[in-house]
Design an enzyme around this catalytic site. Structure first.
Site, PDB file in Angstrom:
ATOM      1  N   ALA A  73       0.763  -1.007  -0.027  1.00 58.24           N
ATOM      2  CA  ALA A  73       0.019  -0.116   0.142  1.00 58.24           C
ATOM      3  C   ALA A  73       0.911   1.232  -0.095  1.00 58.24           C
ATOM      4  O   ALA A  73       2.118   1.072   0.093  1.00 58.24           O
ATOM      5  CB  ALA A  73      -0.730  -0.129   1.136  1.00 58.24           C
ATOM      6  N   GLN A  75       1.447   3.582   2.009  1.00 59.77           N
ATOM      7  CA  GLN A  75       2.453   3.709   3.279  1.00 59.77           C
ATOM      8  C   GLN A  75       2.926   2.568   3.754  1.00 59.77           C
ATOM      9  O   GLN A  75       2.786   2.344   4.948  1.00 59.77           O
ATOM     10  CB  GLN A  75       1.690   4.560   4.470  1.00 59.77           C
ATOM     11  CG  GLN A  75       1.543   6.093   3.978  1.00 59.77           C
ATOM     12  CD  GLN A  75       2.890   6.898   4.168  1.00 59.77           C
ATOM     13  OE1 GLN A  75       3.814   6.328   4.906  1.00 59.77           O
ATOM     14  NE2 GLN A  75       3.029   7.960   3.163  1.00 59.77           N
ATOM     15  N   SER A  76       3.371   1.746   2.697  1.00 57.06           N
ATOM     16  CA  SER A  76       3.902   0.544   3.190  1.00 57.06           C
ATOM     17  C   SER A  76       5.327   0.309   4.043  1.00 57.06           C
ATOM     18  O   SER A  76       6.324   0.872   3.636  1.00 57.06           O
ATOM     19  CB  SER A  76       3.981  -0.398   1.871  1.00 57.06           C
ATOM     20  OG  SER A  76       4.721  -1.594   2.129  1.00 57.06           O
ATOM     21  N   ASN A  77       5.313  -0.245   5.036  1.00 50.68           N
ATOM     22  CA  ASN A  77       6.414  -0.519   5.965  1.00 50.68           C
ATOM     23  C   ASN A  77       7.166  -1.350   5.284  1.00 50.68           C
ATOM     24  O   ASN A  77       8.438  -1.254   5.271  1.00 50.68           O
ATOM     25  CB  ASN A  77       5.937  -0.945   7.409  1.00 50.68           C
ATOM     26  CG  ASN A  77       5.205   0.023   8.042  1.00 50.68           C
ATOM     27  OD1 ASN A  77       5.378   1.308   8.048  1.00 50.68           O
ATOM     28  ND2 ASN A  77       4.363  -0.406   8.942  1.00 50.68           N
ATOM     29  N   ALA A  79       7.685  -2.070   2.031  1.00 43.39           N
ATOM     30  CA  ALA A  79       8.453  -1.352   0.865  1.00 43.39           C
ATOM     31  C   ALA A  79       9.584  -0.695   1.368  1.00 43.39           C
ATOM     32  O   ALA A  79      10.708  -0.852   0.916  1.00 43.39           O
ATOM     33  CB  ALA A  79       7.432  -0.455   0.163  1.00 43.39           C
TER      34      ALA A  79
END
Length: 335
Positions: A73, A75-77, A79
């Site tokens: 998504a 705000q992917s942690n 990524a």
């Protein structure tokens, strides 16, 4: 159970601390609360994905990859930590971010984790909500292969059997810590989303015949779907480990009453939990995972679901960088 036979690259600071939440315990007047600080893993502000990436990036290196591709998504942690791991290992990173919320504010679309993705040197592309993200990654991988690159595709959240090995190892670590501290852990709680963290913990705890009850607090899917995803991945992880027998379905438990409007959509309970931990324990949760997970823990304590003499451990999966994408959720947006 021999984890040493799987390739692993050391990326994190382990073991992570296991600390009491004295102030929160006192405020809630409930069971004895503890926190397992996987926000302290050390890779780009830390988080649970570092454990998974130690095994995934090792496999990528074994396959002589020169670029990793992953998705998440906005705000992917995951990524962000993947971009950091790639930078550390001299690989390129290509990230596909899916719009799962429809939020268009600059802080959400370009601050927080997205800023860090780019700071780590990752290439970032956007995809519409509802896209087949696995197919999108495979398409990018085909393009890169045609251009002479050697891509390695990491699923969202690092959630496959190889990634789940990181939380098999975390289960071993936690049980060892509890023995050294003389701490009886009755319940281990955490936010569950892409299933890899919970699947690894299920496999690890079952392999040790641990009596710890594992409870995931869902952040994205209804209970039946969430538990099905976790159980399926836990079984695949069990098989990868070469363990005998079958995993009991009862080992997978998820409470999905705290998802709210959907994945990444703030809830009043999340905002209260994040604020309460920040102002009582000096700890930063995140608005997507650990905030909703802690909201579940707080609500269940208030409802008397645990005995006063129990020890409840909350696994902090990190992600505080995402707070900068959600100032409105805490009434802290600036004009």
């Amino acid at each position: 159970m021999d984890l040493a036979r799987f390739p692993r690259i050391r990326l994190g600071h382990f073991p992570t601390p296991l600390e009491p939440l004295d102030n929160l315990t006192r405020l809630l007047g409930g069971p004895r609360l503890w926190i397992k600080r996987d926000d302290c893993t050390g890779l780009s502000t830390g988080g649970n994905k570092t454990r998974k990436l130690e095994f995934l990036m090792a496999e990528a290196q074994a396959r002589q990859a020169d670029v990793v591709i992953t998705q998440g998504a906005t705000q992917s942690n995951h990524a962000r930590q993947t971009a950091a791991a790639a930078a550390k290992l001299g690989m390129q990173c290509h990230i596909l971010l899916e719009d799962r919320t429809g939020f268009t504010e600059f802080d959400y679309t370009d601050n927080g984790n997205v800023l860090l993705d780019r700071l780590h040197g990752a290439t970032v592309e956007r995809r519409a909500g509802g896209s087949n993200m696995q197919a999108e990654m495979e398409s990018v991988a085909a393009q890169l292969t045609q251009a002479g690159r050697r891509p390695y595709v990491i699923p969202g959240g690092g959630s496959n059997p190889v990634g789940a090995l990181g939380y098999v190892n975390a289960a071993l670590e936690l049980v060892n810590q509890s023995v050294e501290m003389g701490l009886r852990i009755d319940v281990l709680m955490h936010a569950t989303g892409s299933a890899g963290t919970q699947a690894g913990l299920v496999a690890g705890l079952q392999a040790m015949n641990s009596t710890i009850r594992l409870l995931g607090i869902g952040v994205r899917a209804p209970r039946d779907k969430q538990e099905s995803m976790v159980f399926g991945l836990a079984c695949l992880t069990w098989a990868l480990l070469g363990l005998h027998g079958e995993l009991p379905r009862a080992a997978v438990e998820a409470n999905c009453d705290y998802v709210g409007g959907g994945y990444g959509v703030p809830t009043p309970g999340m905002a209260e939990a994040v604020t309460l931990l920040a102002q009582s324990e000096g700890l930063l949760l995140d608005p997507v995972y650990s905030g909703k997970g802690m909201a579940g823990l707080i609500d269940l304590v208030r409802k008397g679901r645990f005995a006063k003499d129990q020890n409840i451990v909350f696994l902090h999966t990190g992600g505080s960088a995402a707070l900068f994408g959600y100032p409105d959720a805490f009434g802290l947006a600036t004009s």
